[in-house]
Design a protein around this motif. Sequence first.
Motif, short mmCIF file in Angstrom:
data_model
loop_
_atom_site.label_atom_id
_atom_site.label_comp_id
_atom_site.label_asym_id
_atom_site.label_seq_id
_atom_site.Cartn_x
_atom_site.Cartn_y
_atom_site.Cartn_z
N ASN A 5 40.72 43.35 35.72
CA ASN A 5 40.38 42.24 36.62
C ASN A 5 40.74 40.92 35.97
O ASN A 5 40.56 40.71 34.78
N THR A 6 41.31 40.02 36.80
CA THR A 6 41.70 38.69 36.34
C THR A 6 41.36 37.68 37.42
O THR A 6 41.07 38.04 38.56
N ILE A 7 41.44 36.41 37.04
CA ILE A 7 41.14 35.31 37.96
C ILE A 7 42.36 34.40 38.04
O ILE A 7 43.00 34.13 37.03
N ILE A 17 40.89 39.39 41.21
CA ILE A 17 41.55 40.63 41.62
C ILE A 17 41.13 41.78 40.71
O ILE A 17 40.79 41.58 39.54
N TYR A 18 41.18 42.98 41.28
CA TYR A 18 40.88 44.21 40.57
C TYR A 18 42.08 45.13 40.77
O TYR A 18 42.34 45.59 41.88
N LEU A 19 42.84 45.37 39.70
CA LEU A 19 44.08 46.15 39.76
C LEU A 19 43.81 47.55 39.21
O LEU A 19 43.29 47.69 38.10
N TYR A 59 50.39 50.34 42.20
CA TYR A 59 49.08 49.77 41.93
C TYR A 59 48.35 49.44 43.23
O TYR A 59 48.96 48.98 44.18
N ASP A 60 47.04 49.67 43.22
CA ASP A 60 46.17 49.20 44.30
C ASP A 60 45.50 47.92 43.82
O ASP A 60 45.05 47.85 42.67
N ILE A 61 45.42 46.93 44.70
CA ILE A 61 44.84 45.66 44.33
C ILE A 61 43.76 45.29 45.35
O ILE A 61 44.00 45.30 46.54
N LEU A 79 48.97 34.15 40.90
CA LEU A 79 48.69 33.93 39.48
C LEU A 79 47.83 35.06 38.91
O LEU A 79 48.11 35.55 37.81
N ALA A 80 46.82 35.48 39.64
CA ALA A 80 45.93 36.54 39.17
C ALA A 80 46.68 37.87 39.01
O ALA A 80 46.49 38.58 38.01
N ILE A 81 47.54 38.20 39.97
CA ILE A 81 48.33 39.44 39.89
C ILE A 81 49.27 39.38 38.68
O ILE A 81 49.40 40.35 37.93
#
Length: 128
Positions: A5-7, A17-19, A59-61, A79-81
């Motif tokens: 997960n990133t912001i 996001i949660y990848l 990948y699922d996001i 940016l998060a991806i």
Amino acid sequence: MDVINTIGRRKAAVARIYLTAGKGNILVNGKDYKEYFPQENIRFNIEDPLNIVEGAKSYDIKVNVNGGGFKGQAEAIRLAISKALVILNEDHKKPLKEKKYLTRDARVVERKKYGKPKARKSFQFSKR
């Protein structure tokens, strides 16, 4: 692979996001991203980092995004991806950095000042 997960932020928009490994599904606030962003040019912002690293279908996001308008939200998601893809594989950093997808765009709306109708515009002045 577990969840990464990133912001990402842009203007007033914040995207979390949660990848995970998957089939290429992208959910934005519980909806498919094609439904959430109907404009093709805005959708391109979300798809492009995945297309650059050829990982669009692997990948699922899941995205939670709030604040700002649809363009700011899409760029925050981009940016998060990009950050998540770099965490996943350090080799992705060079092509994403060349496209400036790893840089936080810090430009925000300037605040309105007192005695003026907007941030810099002045009221009409006439010396007679």
